[in-house]
Design an enzyme around this catalytic site. Structure first.
Site, PDB file in Angstrom:
ATOM      1  CB  SER A   1      66.648  21.963 117.037  1.00 54.70           C
ATOM      2  OG  SER A   1      66.259  22.206 118.383  1.00 54.70           O
TER       3      SER A   1
ATOM      4  CE1 TYR B   1      66.887  18.443 119.135  1.00 58.08           C
ATOM      5  CE2 TYR B   1      66.349  16.605 117.707  1.00 58.08           C
ATOM      6  CZ  TYR B   1      66.137  17.902 118.115  1.00 58.08           C
ATOM      7  OH  TYR B   1      65.179  18.681 117.497  1.00 58.08           O
TER       8      TYR B   1
HETATM    9  N1  LIG Z   1      58.652  19.727 116.966  1.00 58.83           N
HETATM   10  C1  LIG Z   1      59.516  20.565 117.483  1.00 58.83           C
HETATM   11  O1  LIG Z   1      59.250  21.231 118.504  1.00 58.83           O
HETATM   12  C2  LIG Z   1      60.864  20.702 116.893  1.00 58.83           C
HETATM   13  C3  LIG Z   1      61.303  19.902 115.845  1.00 58.83           C
HETATM   14  N2  LIG Z   1      62.553  20.127 115.312  1.00 58.83           N
HETATM   15  C4  LIG Z   1      63.025  19.347 114.164  1.00 58.83           C
HETATM   16  O2  LIG Z   1      62.040  19.359 113.147  1.00 58.83           O
HETATM   17  C5  LIG Z   1      62.120  18.164 112.375  1.00 58.83           C
HETATM   18  C6  LIG Z   1      60.744  17.527 112.298  1.00 58.83           C
HETATM   19  O3  LIG Z   1      60.343  17.271 113.614  1.00 58.83           O
HETATM   20  P1  LIG Z   1      58.809  16.951 113.978  1.00 58.83           P
HETATM   21  O4  LIG Z   1      57.904  17.369 112.899  1.00 58.83           O
HETATM   22  O5  LIG Z   1      58.605  17.473 115.348  1.00 58.83           O
HETATM   23  O6  LIG Z   1      58.889  15.356 114.035  1.00 58.83           O
HETATM   24  P2  LIG Z   1      57.752  14.248 113.957  1.00 58.83           P
HETATM   25  O7  LIG Z   1      58.301  13.080 114.729  1.00 58.83           O
HETATM   26  O8  LIG Z   1      56.444  14.819 114.315  1.00 58.83           O
HETATM   27  O9  LIG Z   1      57.742  13.850 112.386  1.00 58.83           O
HETATM   28  C7  LIG Z   1      58.889  13.249 111.882  1.00 58.83           C
HETATM   29  C8  LIG Z   1      58.648  12.925 110.429  1.00 58.83           C
HETATM   30  O10 LIG Z   1      59.826  12.326 109.915  1.00 58.83           O
HETATM   31  C9  LIG Z   1      59.553  10.984 109.509  1.00 58.83           C
HETATM   32  N3  LIG Z   1      60.750  10.208 109.884  1.00 58.83           N
HETATM   33  C10 LIG Z   1      61.231   9.987 111.124  1.00 58.83           C
HETATM   34  N4  LIG Z   1      62.351   9.241 111.070  1.00 58.83           N
HETATM   35  C11 LIG Z   1      62.568   8.986 109.761  1.00 58.83           C
HETATM   36  C12 LIG Z   1      63.563   8.257 109.043  1.00 58.83           C
HETATM   37  N5  LIG Z   1      64.553   7.634 109.687  1.00 58.83           N
HETATM   38  N6  LIG Z   1      63.477   8.201 107.713  1.00 58.83           N
HETATM   39  C13 LIG Z   1      62.462   8.835 107.046  1.00 58.83           C
HETATM   40  N7  LIG Z   1      61.505   9.557 107.666  1.00 58.83           N
HETATM   41  C14 LIG Z   1      61.565   9.615 108.999  1.00 58.83           C
HETATM   42  C15 LIG Z   1      58.269  10.594 110.223  1.00 58.83           C
HETATM   43  O11 LIG Z   1      57.524   9.635 109.521  1.00 58.83           O
HETATM   44  P3  LIG Z   1      57.811   8.047 109.726  1.00 58.83           P
HETATM   45  O12 LIG Z   1      57.954   7.815 111.202  1.00 58.83           O
HETATM   46  O13 LIG Z   1      56.639   7.382 109.116  1.00 58.83           O
HETATM   47  O14 LIG Z   1      59.096   7.786 108.996  1.00 58.83           O
HETATM   48  C16 LIG Z   1      57.539  11.927 110.208  1.00 58.83           C
HETATM   49  O15 LIG Z   1      56.996  12.163 108.936  1.00 58.83           O
HETATM   50  C17 LIG Z   1      63.168  17.294 113.071  1.00 58.83           C
HETATM   51  O16 LIG Z   1      64.411  17.435 112.397  1.00 58.83           O
HETATM   52  C18 LIG Z   1      63.266  17.902 114.469  1.00 58.83           C
HETATM   53  O17 LIG Z   1      64.550  17.709 115.041  1.00 58.83           O
HETATM   54  C19 LIG Z   1      63.394  21.112 115.776  1.00 58.83           C
HETATM   55  C20 LIG Z   1      62.999  21.887 116.827  1.00 58.83           C
HETATM   56  C21 LIG Z   1      61.735  21.740 117.469  1.00 58.83           C
HETATM   57  C1  LIG Z   2      63.461  22.249 120.650  1.00 60.58           C
HETATM   58  C2  LIG Z   2      63.942  20.822 120.527  1.00 60.58           C
HETATM   59  O1  LIG Z   2      64.399  20.552 119.257  1.00 60.58           O
HETATM   60  C3  LIG Z   2      62.875  19.893 120.939  1.00 60.58           C
HETATM   61  O2  LIG Z   2      63.437  19.115 121.982  1.00 60.58           O
HETATM   62  C4  LIG Z   2      63.183  17.784 121.811  1.00 60.58           C
HETATM   63  O3  LIG Z   2      63.614  16.851 122.488  1.00 60.58           O
HETATM   64  C5  LIG Z   2      62.386  17.539 120.683  1.00 60.58           C
HETATM   65  O4  LIG Z   2      63.092  16.513 120.025  1.00 60.58           O
HETATM   66  C6  LIG Z   2      62.328  18.878 119.965  1.00 60.58           C
HETATM   67  O5  LIG Z   2      63.068  18.728 118.789  1.00 60.58           O
END
Ligand SMILES: NC(=O)C1=CN([C@@H]2O[C@H](COP(=O)(O)OP(=O)(O)OC[C@H]3O[C@@H](n4cnc5c(N)ncnc54)[C@H](OP(=O)(O)O)[C@@H]3O)[C@@H](O)[C@H]2O)C=CC1
Ligand SMILES: C[C@H](O)[C@@H]1OC(=O)[C@H](O)[C@@H]1O
Length: 255
Positions: free
Chosen positions: A145, A158
Protein backbone atom coordinates in the site's frame (compact mmCIF):
# COMPACT_ATOMS: atom_id res chain seq x y z
CA UNK A 1 9.49 -10.62 -31.95
CA UNK A 2 9.75 -7.96 -29.26
CA UNK A 3 6.26 -7.87 -27.73
CA UNK A 4 6.41 -10.22 -24.71
CA UNK A 5 3.35 -12.28 -23.80
CA UNK A 6 0.90 -10.89 -21.26
CA UNK A 7 -1.12 -14.09 -21.60
CA UNK A 8 -1.66 -16.37 -18.58
CA UNK A 9 -2.96 -19.24 -20.70
CA UNK A 10 -2.65 -22.57 -18.91
CA UNK A 11 -1.26 -20.97 -15.74
CA UNK A 12 -2.53 -21.61 -12.22
CA UNK A 13 -2.85 -18.64 -9.90
CA UNK A 14 -3.63 -18.56 -6.18
CA UNK A 15 -5.19 -15.33 -4.88
CA UNK A 16 -5.75 -14.65 -1.17
CA UNK A 17 -8.69 -12.40 -0.35
CA UNK A 18 -10.20 -13.22 -3.75
CA UNK A 19 -13.89 -12.58 -3.12
CA UNK A 20 -14.03 -8.80 -2.84
CA UNK A 21 -12.33 -5.64 -4.04
CA UNK A 22 -8.80 -5.85 -5.34
CA UNK A 23 -8.45 -9.63 -4.89
CA UNK A 24 -11.64 -10.42 -6.81
CA UNK A 25 -10.61 -8.03 -9.59
CA UNK A 26 -7.20 -9.68 -9.85
CA UNK A 27 -8.71 -13.19 -9.83
CA UNK A 28 -11.17 -12.33 -12.62
CA UNK A 29 -8.51 -10.45 -14.56
CA UNK A 30 -6.27 -13.50 -14.37
CA UNK A 31 -9.11 -15.72 -15.58
CA UNK A 32 -9.72 -13.33 -18.48
CA UNK A 33 -5.99 -13.61 -19.28
CA UNK A 34 -6.31 -17.42 -19.39
CA UNK A 35 -5.41 -18.64 -15.90
CA UNK A 36 -7.18 -21.12 -13.64
CA UNK A 37 -7.58 -19.66 -10.17
CA UNK A 38 -7.56 -20.83 -6.55
CA UNK A 39 -9.72 -18.43 -4.54
CA UNK A 40 -9.06 -18.01 -0.81
CA UNK A 41 -11.30 -16.12 1.64
CA UNK A 42 -13.36 -16.73 4.81
CA UNK A 43 -16.92 -16.49 3.42
CA UNK A 44 -18.18 -19.57 1.54
CA UNK A 45 -21.10 -17.81 -0.17
CA UNK A 46 -18.80 -15.18 -1.64
CA UNK A 47 -16.30 -17.83 -2.73
CA UNK A 48 -19.04 -19.71 -4.59
CA UNK A 49 -20.11 -16.51 -6.34
CA UNK A 50 -16.61 -15.68 -7.59
CA UNK A 51 -16.03 -19.33 -8.51
CA UNK A 52 -19.02 -19.11 -10.83
CA UNK A 53 -17.69 -15.85 -12.31
CA UNK A 54 -14.34 -17.49 -13.07
CA UNK A 55 -16.05 -20.52 -14.60
CA UNK A 56 -18.23 -18.23 -16.73
CA UNK A 57 -14.95 -16.98 -18.21
CA UNK A 58 -14.14 -20.55 -19.23
CA UNK A 59 -11.52 -21.15 -16.60
CA UNK A 60 -11.29 -23.59 -13.71
CA UNK A 61 -11.82 -22.23 -10.18
CA UNK A 62 -10.99 -23.85 -6.86
CA UNK A 63 -12.04 -22.48 -3.47
CA UNK A 64 -10.46 -22.55 -0.03
CA UNK A 65 -12.69 -21.19 2.73
CA UNK A 66 -10.24 -20.38 5.50
CA UNK A 67 -8.64 -17.56 7.42
CA UNK A 68 -5.10 -16.98 6.12
CA UNK A 69 -3.98 -16.62 9.74
CA UNK A 70 -4.25 -20.42 9.73
CA UNK A 71 -1.70 -20.49 6.92
CA UNK A 72 -0.68 -24.11 7.66
CA UNK A 73 -4.25 -25.23 6.92
CA UNK A 74 -4.29 -23.09 3.76
CA UNK A 75 -1.09 -24.73 2.55
CA UNK A 76 -2.43 -28.22 3.31
CA UNK A 77 -5.65 -27.42 1.42
CA UNK A 78 -3.70 -26.12 -1.58
CA UNK A 79 -1.71 -29.38 -1.64
CA UNK A 80 -4.91 -31.41 -1.34
CA UNK A 81 -6.64 -29.47 -4.13
CA UNK A 82 -3.77 -29.25 -6.59
CA UNK A 83 -1.70 -32.39 -5.95
CA UNK A 84 1.22 -32.24 -8.34
CA UNK A 85 -0.15 -29.35 -10.43
CA UNK A 86 2.41 -26.52 -10.25
CA UNK A 87 1.52 -23.13 -8.82
CA UNK A 88 2.62 -20.53 -11.37
CA UNK A 89 1.41 -17.39 -9.61
CA UNK A 90 0.75 -16.60 -5.93
CA UNK A 91 -0.89 -13.30 -4.96
CA UNK A 92 -0.70 -12.22 -1.32
CA UNK A 93 -3.65 -9.83 -1.44
CA UNK A 94 -5.75 -10.39 1.71
CA UNK A 95 -5.23 -7.60 4.17
CA UNK A 96 -7.00 -5.89 7.01
CA UNK A 97 -6.83 -2.59 8.85
CA UNK A 98 -8.01 -1.27 12.20
CA UNK A 99 -7.58 2.48 12.01
CA UNK A 100 -6.44 3.46 15.51
CA UNK A 101 -4.30 6.39 16.54
CA UNK A 102 -0.86 5.24 17.66
CA UNK A 103 -1.55 6.12 21.30
CA UNK A 104 -4.68 3.98 21.28
CA UNK A 105 -3.40 0.81 19.58
CA UNK A 106 -4.14 -2.32 21.61
CA UNK A 107 -2.08 -5.52 21.64
CA UNK A 108 -5.04 -7.43 20.18
CA UNK A 109 -5.30 -4.99 17.26
CA UNK A 110 -1.55 -5.24 16.70
CA UNK A 111 -1.57 -9.04 16.69
CA UNK A 112 -4.53 -9.26 14.30
CA UNK A 113 -3.17 -6.83 11.71
CA UNK A 114 0.37 -8.23 11.92
CA UNK A 115 -0.84 -11.86 11.72
CA UNK A 116 -2.94 -11.26 8.60
CA UNK A 117 -0.91 -8.65 6.71
CA UNK A 118 2.63 -9.76 7.51
CA UNK A 119 3.04 -13.19 9.16
CA UNK A 120 0.53 -15.00 6.93
CA UNK A 121 1.81 -13.27 3.80
CA UNK A 122 5.36 -14.39 4.56
CA UNK A 123 4.62 -18.03 5.36
CA UNK A 124 2.27 -18.36 2.38
CA UNK A 125 4.95 -16.87 0.14
CA UNK A 126 7.45 -19.29 1.65
CA UNK A 127 5.16 -22.28 0.92
CA UNK A 128 4.48 -21.07 -2.62
CA UNK A 129 8.20 -20.59 -3.24
CA UNK A 130 8.97 -24.14 -2.04
CA UNK A 131 6.60 -25.46 -4.69
CA UNK A 132 7.81 -23.07 -7.40
CA UNK A 133 11.45 -23.94 -6.67
CA UNK A 134 10.84 -27.49 -7.94
CA UNK A 135 9.61 -26.11 -11.26
CA UNK A 136 12.40 -23.54 -11.45
CA UNK A 137 9.90 -20.75 -12.18
CA UNK A 138 7.16 -18.77 -10.48
CA UNK A 139 5.64 -15.35 -9.79
CA UNK A 140 4.89 -14.05 -6.30
CA UNK A 141 2.97 -10.78 -6.13
CA UNK A 142 2.48 -8.99 -2.80
CA UNK A 143 -0.13 -6.29 -2.35
CA UNK A 144 1.33 -3.57 -0.17
CA UNK A 145 0.00 0.00 0.00
CA UNK A 146 1.08 3.60 -0.39
CA UNK A 147 0.57 3.46 3.35
CA UNK A 148 3.70 1.32 3.55
CA UNK A 149 5.73 3.99 1.83
CA UNK A 150 4.60 7.20 3.49
CA UNK A 151 2.75 8.22 6.65
CA UNK A 152 -1.00 8.20 6.11
CA UNK A 153 -3.71 8.77 8.71
CA UNK A 154 -4.96 5.19 8.36
CA UNK A 155 -3.06 3.57 11.20
CA UNK A 156 0.54 2.94 12.22
CA UNK A 157 0.29 -0.85 12.54
CA UNK A 158 -1.19 -1.24 9.06
CA UNK A 159 1.57 1.02 7.75
CA UNK A 160 4.27 -1.05 9.46
CA UNK A 161 2.93 -4.27 7.93
CA UNK A 162 2.70 -2.75 4.43
CA UNK A 163 6.22 -1.40 4.72
CA UNK A 164 7.38 -4.86 5.81
CA UNK A 165 5.76 -6.36 2.69
CA UNK A 166 7.91 -4.07 0.52
CA UNK A 167 11.10 -5.23 2.22
CA UNK A 168 9.95 -8.87 2.20
CA UNK A 169 9.48 -8.52 -1.57
CA UNK A 170 13.08 -7.37 -2.01
CA UNK A 171 14.64 -10.06 0.21
CA UNK A 172 12.57 -12.87 -1.30
CA UNK A 173 13.41 -11.64 -4.80
CA UNK A 174 17.12 -11.72 -3.94
CA UNK A 175 17.00 -15.26 -2.50
CA UNK A 176 14.59 -16.80 -5.03
CA UNK A 177 16.06 -15.37 -8.21
CA UNK A 178 18.28 -18.44 -8.63
CA UNK A 179 15.09 -20.52 -9.00
CA UNK A 180 13.69 -18.09 -11.61
CA UNK A 181 11.01 -17.01 -9.16
CA UNK A 182 10.07 -13.34 -9.57
CA UNK A 183 8.78 -11.49 -6.50
CA UNK A 184 7.20 -8.05 -6.93
CA UNK A 185 4.80 -5.78 -5.07
CA UNK A 186 1.94 -3.46 -5.92
CA UNK A 187 1.34 -0.31 -3.88
CA UNK A 188 -2.18 0.97 -4.46
CA UNK A 189 -3.50 4.35 -3.39
CA UNK A 190 -7.27 4.50 -2.83
CA UNK A 191 -9.61 2.13 -4.69
CA UNK A 192 -13.33 1.64 -3.98
CA UNK A 193 -13.65 -1.59 -1.97
CA UNK A 194 -15.24 -2.83 1.24
CA UNK A 195 -12.04 -1.93 3.07
CA UNK A 196 -12.25 1.72 2.07
CA UNK A 197 -16.03 2.07 1.77
CA UNK A 198 -16.46 4.11 4.96
CA UNK A 199 -13.56 6.41 4.16
CA UNK A 200 -14.71 7.06 0.60
CA UNK A 201 -18.22 8.01 1.78
CA UNK A 202 -16.72 10.94 3.66
CA UNK A 203 -16.67 13.87 1.22
CA UNK A 204 -14.05 15.82 3.18
CA UNK A 205 -11.80 12.75 3.28
CA UNK A 206 -12.19 12.18 -0.45
CA UNK A 207 -11.39 15.84 -1.11
CA UNK A 208 -8.21 15.43 0.93
CA UNK A 209 -7.31 12.38 -1.17
CA UNK A 210 -7.95 14.24 -4.43
CA UNK A 211 -5.95 17.27 -3.26
CA UNK A 212 -2.88 14.97 -3.18
CA UNK A 213 -3.65 12.98 -6.32
CA UNK A 214 -2.39 14.51 -9.61
CA UNK A 215 -4.87 12.45 -11.66
CA UNK A 216 -7.52 13.96 -9.37
CA UNK A 217 -9.68 10.86 -8.97
CA UNK A 218 -9.99 7.59 -7.06
CA UNK A 219 -8.62 4.58 -8.94
CA UNK A 220 -10.79 2.04 -10.80
CA UNK A 221 -10.15 -1.63 -9.92
CA UNK A 222 -9.56 -2.51 -13.56
CA UNK A 223 -6.70 0.01 -13.52
CA UNK A 224 -4.92 -2.08 -10.89
CA UNK A 225 -5.41 -5.45 -12.62
CA UNK A 226 -3.08 -4.56 -15.47
CA UNK A 227 -0.16 -4.31 -13.07
CA UNK A 228 -1.07 -7.64 -11.49
CA UNK A 229 -1.24 -9.30 -14.93
CA UNK A 230 2.10 -7.75 -15.92
CA UNK A 231 3.79 -9.12 -12.77
CA UNK A 232 2.15 -12.54 -13.36
CA UNK A 233 3.09 -12.82 -17.05
CA UNK A 234 6.25 -13.50 -19.03
CA UNK A 235 6.39 -9.76 -19.75
CA UNK A 236 7.94 -9.29 -16.29
CA UNK A 237 10.45 -12.15 -16.43
CA UNK A 238 13.39 -9.80 -15.92
CA UNK A 239 11.66 -7.69 -13.27
CA UNK A 240 11.98 -8.70 -9.64
CA UNK A 241 12.09 -7.14 -6.19
CA UNK A 242 10.23 -4.13 -7.53
CA UNK A 243 7.28 -2.20 -6.13
CA UNK A 244 4.96 -0.48 -8.57
CA UNK A 245 2.83 2.40 -7.30
CA UNK A 246 -0.67 2.41 -8.76
CA UNK A 247 -1.55 5.68 -7.13
CA UNK A 248 -2.77 8.37 -9.54
CA UNK A 249 0.56 10.11 -8.97
CA UNK A 250 0.06 10.58 -5.24
CA UNK A 251 3.54 9.49 -4.21
CA UNK A 252 5.22 12.04 -6.48
CA UNK A 253 3.01 14.91 -5.29
CA UNK A 254 5.14 17.58 -3.66
CA UNK A 255 3.50 20.93 -3.30
N1 LIG B 1 -8.76 -0.63 -1.26
C1 LIG B 1 -7.73 0.18 -1.21
O1 LIG B 1 -7.85 1.40 -1.39
C2 LIG B 1 -6.39 -0.35 -0.87
C3 LIG B 1 -6.18 -1.68 -0.51
N2 LIG B 1 -4.89 -2.10 -0.27
C4 LIG B 1 -4.62 -3.51 0.05
O2 LIG B 1 -5.25 -4.34 -0.92
C5 LIG B 1 -5.59 -5.59 -0.33
C6 LIG B 1 -7.05 -5.89 -0.61
O3 LIG B 1 -7.79 -4.84 -0.05
P1 LIG B 1 -9.33 -4.59 -0.45
O4 LIG B 1 -9.68 -5.28 -1.70
O5 LIG B 1 -9.54 -3.13 -0.34
O6 LIG B 1 -10.03 -5.31 0.79
P2 LIG B 1 -11.52 -5.85 0.98
O7 LIG B 1 -11.76 -5.77 2.47
O8 LIG B 1 -12.44 -5.19 0.05
O9 LIG B 1 -11.39 -7.41 0.58
C7 LIG B 1 -10.59 -8.21 1.40
C8 LIG B 1 -10.65 -9.62 0.88
O10 LIG B 1 -9.82 -10.43 1.70
C9 LIG B 1 -10.61 -11.41 2.37
N3 LIG B 1 -10.04 -11.53 3.72
C10 LIG B 1 -9.99 -10.57 4.68
N4 LIG B 1 -9.37 -11.04 5.78
C11 LIG B 1 -9.04 -12.32 5.51
C12 LIG B 1 -8.39 -13.36 6.24
N5 LIG B 1 -7.97 -13.15 7.49
N6 LIG B 1 -8.21 -14.54 5.66
C13 LIG B 1 -8.64 -14.77 4.37
N7 LIG B 1 -9.24 -13.82 3.62
C14 LIG B 1 -9.44 -12.63 4.19
C15 LIG B 1 -12.04 -10.90 2.31
O11 LIG B 1 -12.99 -11.94 2.32
P3 LIG B 1 -13.54 -12.54 3.73
O12 LIG B 1 -13.84 -11.37 4.62
O13 LIG B 1 -14.74 -13.33 3.34
O14 LIG B 1 -12.42 -13.37 4.26
C16 LIG B 1 -12.03 -10.23 0.94
O15 LIG B 1 -12.12 -11.20 -0.07
C17 LIG B 1 -5.25 -5.46 1.15
O16 LIG B 1 -3.99 -6.05 1.40
C18 LIG B 1 -5.17 -3.95 1.37
O17 LIG B 1 -4.28 -3.62 2.42
C19 LIG B 1 -3.80 -1.27 -0.36
C20 LIG B 1 -3.99 0.04 -0.67
C21 LIG B 1 -5.27 0.60 -0.93
C1 LIG C 1 -4.21 3.54 0.98
C2 LIG C 1 -4.46 2.71 2.22
O1 LIG C 1 -3.93 1.45 2.10
C3 LIG C 1 -5.90 2.69 2.53
O2 LIG C 1 -6.00 3.19 3.85
C4 LIG C 1 -6.82 2.42 4.63
O3 LIG C 1 -7.04 2.54 5.83
C5 LIG C 1 -7.38 1.36 3.90
O4 LIG C 1 -7.13 0.25 4.73
C6 LIG C 1 -6.65 1.38 2.57
O5 LIG C 1 -5.84 0.24 2.55
Amino acid sequence: MYLPSFSLDGKLAVVTGATKGIGRAIALGYAEAGADVVLIARTLEDLEKVKKEVEALGRQAFTICNDIKDYKKIIAKVDELLGERPIDIWVNNAGVNIRSQALDVTEEEWMHIVDVNMKSAFFLAQAAAKKMKGNNKGKIINVSSVGGHMALRTGVVYAMTKSAIIQMTKNLAMELGKYSINVNAIEPWYFPTALTETLLKDEAYVNDILDRTPLNRIGKLEELVGTAVYFASDASNYTTGQTLFVDGGMTIYGF
